[in-house]
Motif scaffolding. Structure first.
Motif, PDB file in Angstrom:
ATOM      1  N   SER A 199      44.138  33.552  41.134  1.00  0.00           N
ATOM      2  CA  SER A 199      42.955  34.007  40.401  1.00  0.00           C
ATOM      3  C   SER A 199      41.841  34.302  41.403  1.00  0.00           C
ATOM      4  CB  SER A 199      42.496  32.940  39.407  1.00  0.00           C
ATOM      5  OG  SER A 199      41.378  33.398  38.681  1.00  0.00           O
ATOM      6  N   PRO A 200      41.600  35.591  41.729  1.00  0.00           N
ATOM      7  CA  PRO A 200      42.235  36.783  41.156  1.00  0.00           C
ATOM      8  C   PRO A 200      43.625  37.008  41.752  1.00  0.00           C
ATOM      9  CG  PRO A 200      40.749  37.416  42.908  1.00  0.00           C
ATOM     10  CD  PRO A 200      40.600  35.932  42.763  1.00  0.00           C
ATOM     11  N   GLU A 201      44.342  37.971  41.177  1.00  0.00           N
ATOM     12  CA  GLU A 201      45.649  38.335  41.723  1.00  0.00           C
ATOM     13  C   GLU A 201      45.469  39.300  42.902  1.00  0.00           C
ATOM     14  OE1 GLU A 201      48.072  36.709  40.972  1.00  0.00           O
ATOM     15  OE2 GLU A 201      48.181  36.242  38.848  1.00  0.00           O
TER      16      GLU A 201
ATOM     17  N   TYR B 169      45.099  43.490  48.943  1.00  0.00           N
ATOM     18  CA  TYR B 169      43.996  43.979  48.124  1.00  0.00           C
ATOM     19  C   TYR B 169      43.774  43.053  46.927  1.00  0.00           C
ATOM     20  CZ  TYR B 169      44.612  48.479  50.548  1.00  0.00           C
ATOM     21  OH  TYR B 169      44.717  49.474  51.488  1.00  0.00           O
ATOM     22  N   ALA B 170      42.520  42.964  46.486  1.00  0.00           N
ATOM     23  CA  ALA B 170      42.228  42.319  45.205  1.00  0.00           C
ATOM     24  C   ALA B 170      42.657  43.279  44.110  1.00  0.00           C
ATOM     25  CB  ALA B 170      40.741  42.005  45.093  1.00  0.00           C
ATOM     26  N   LEU B 171      43.468  42.818  43.176  1.00  0.00           N
ATOM     27  CA  LEU B 171      44.118  43.697  42.206  1.00  0.00           C
ATOM     28  C   LEU B 171      43.122  44.490  41.365  1.00  0.00           C
ATOM     29  CD1 LEU B 171      46.687  44.640  40.671  1.00  0.00           C
ATOM     30  CD2 LEU B 171      46.400  42.642  39.194  1.00  0.00           C
ATOM     31  N   HIS B 172      42.116  43.840  40.811  1.00  0.00           N
ATOM     32  CA  HIS B 172      41.257  44.499  39.830  1.00  0.00           C
ATOM     33  C   HIS B 172      39.962  45.075  40.399  1.00  0.00           C
ATOM     34  CE1 HIS B 172      43.736  43.507  36.384  1.00  0.00           C
ATOM     35  NE2 HIS B 172      43.836  42.270  36.827  1.00  0.00           N
ATOM     36  N   THR B 173      39.634  44.764  41.654  1.00  0.00           N
ATOM     37  CA  THR B 173      38.431  45.342  42.253  1.00  0.00           C
ATOM     38  C   THR B 173      38.752  46.384  43.314  1.00  0.00           C
ATOM     39  OG1 THR B 173      38.263  43.671  44.009  1.00  0.00           O
ATOM     40  CG2 THR B 173      37.225  43.163  41.867  1.00  0.00           C
TER      41      THR B 173
END
Length: 390
Positions: free
Chosen positions: A303-305, A318-322
């Motif tokens: 968290s985060p993925e 990489y940060a998945l959602h950003t």
């Protein structure tokens, strides 16, 4: 971390919160492990790897030399310095004639695994005898295959070849039972959804990604569009295309809610797998010069993925959602070809093509917390990265 442990002991926090926090911390602290190594067996580049989902102990690797190797990742020596041994090598007359492009364990049992190759065959292997229990022959080179990790109602293997048609092979009957038509060029990657056993995603050199419901006799249910239907932003050639080049990488997130794709336009995109919407997350330039399938992976339980993508001689995280570039994992001398993530051990492996070395990065789980493991290979040498413990 002490705060998480105290809250967990007092019953104030969900048990998964501590697990996610420790898994995330370990991924963020990945470094090359000088104490772990892997037997050098392949005489050429390593194209594909897979860790079994049952025990998380055995790793398959498939090489450009046509050889398949099974490694034991467990360290029973009690010493910090350890070399993962090759349990066995498939290299006799039963081996593939040309480059092995994909290897995968049977999701429910280590007694069977599947490999596909440029020799136009896909073989189902009996781990006990190391002989093919079934051989599927095709008219063209095989780029990719995939078994569903959750299927209970079917035993289909999706196969992508130089032919635009996707082949569905049935393990039970030993035959090709269905063909999915819709692409106009070779199919470089195929992937079953980890959420719905009947949903399949395919990526092609025609710049398109299609999502199929194999229960339906009609065509694909979704064709991903990078412009989300806004034709004013797309040229006539780019309508309903996922990328502006060959699409050679596919990966669902662990919950199956999102799909990641990579293309030779040096872009990676995150899609809503239910609606096909481009989420427009900007990962920047993601170098991709591979003419074949690119095996990348997503973390699970963090968290985060995070997304792990081969990028030259490194692995970009990489940060998945950003879309933020978190770090670059370095240690290889040549291009990294593939990477894999496992949820039971923080283990990361990488391989480099054409580089006569074998090192394997692995993050060891040395606490009682179930942490994450990922692994990426890129040629003849494997290397370990270790996530630091508290």
């Amino acid at each position: 971390m002490l705060g998480f442990l105290t809250a967990r002991q007092a019953g104030l926090d969900d048990p998964l919160r501590l697990r996610r926090a420790e898994s995330t911390r370990r991924v963020l602290s990945l470094t090359l492990n000088p104490d772990r190594d892997v037997d050098r067996v392949h005489g050429n580049g390593v194209n594909a790897i897979d860790i079994d989902a049952v025990e998380g102990r055995y790793m398959l690797s498939g090489g450009a030399d046509g050889v398949i190797v099974i490694y034991d990742l467990e360290n029973f020596s009690g010493k910090p310095q350890y070399t993962c041994k090759a349990v066995c090598t498939v290299g006799s007359r039963h081996v593939h004639k040309f480059s092995v492009e994909t290897v995968q364990w049977y999701p429910y049992d280590t007694g069977m695994f599947v490999s596909s190759s440029f020799d136009k065959t896909m073989k189902v292997w009996d781990t006990e005898t190391l002989k093919p229990a079934e051989v599927f022959e095709f008219e063209d080179n095989v780029y990719s295959h995939h078994l569903s990790p959750i299927a209970r109602k079917h035993s289909l293997i999706a196969v992508g070849t130089k032919n635009p048609k996707i082949q569905l092979c049935d393990l039970k009957s030993g035959s090709r039972i269905h063909v999915l038509q819709g692409h106009r060029a070779e199919v470089l990657a195929v992937r079953w959804s980890p959420r719905y056993e009947h949903i399949l995603a395919t990526a092609s050199a025609d710049s398109k990604v299609k999502v199929w419901d194999v229960r339906r006799a009609s065509g694909s249910v979704l064709t991903l569009d990078q412009h989300n239907g806004d034709k004013s932003k797309a040229s006539s050639e780019a309508v309903n295309t996922a990328h502006n080049g060959r699409v050679n990488g596919l990966c669902f997130t662990g919950d199956g809610l999102h799909l990641l794709t990579t293309g030779t336009d040096d872009r990676m995109r995150l899609w809503n797998s239910a609606t096909g919407e481009n989420t427009l997350v900007n990962y920047g330039k993601v170098c991709n010069e591979s003419r074949k399938r690119l095996q990348f992976t997503v973390s699970r339980g963090c968290s985060p993925e995070f997304v792990f993508v081969p990028c030259g001689s490194s692995v970009a995280v990489y940060a998945l959602h950003t879309g933020e570039l978190v770090t670059m994992l370095r240690g290889h001398y040549n291009n990294v070809d593939c990477c894999e993530f496992h949820t039971d051990y923080q283990v990361r492996r990488t391989e480099v093509p054409g580089c006569y070395q074998e090192s394997l990065p692995v993050m060891q789980n040395i606490t009682n917390v179930n942490s994450a493991a990922n692994m990426s290979f890129s040629a003849v040498r494997l290397k370990y990265h270790t996530g630091k413990s508290c």
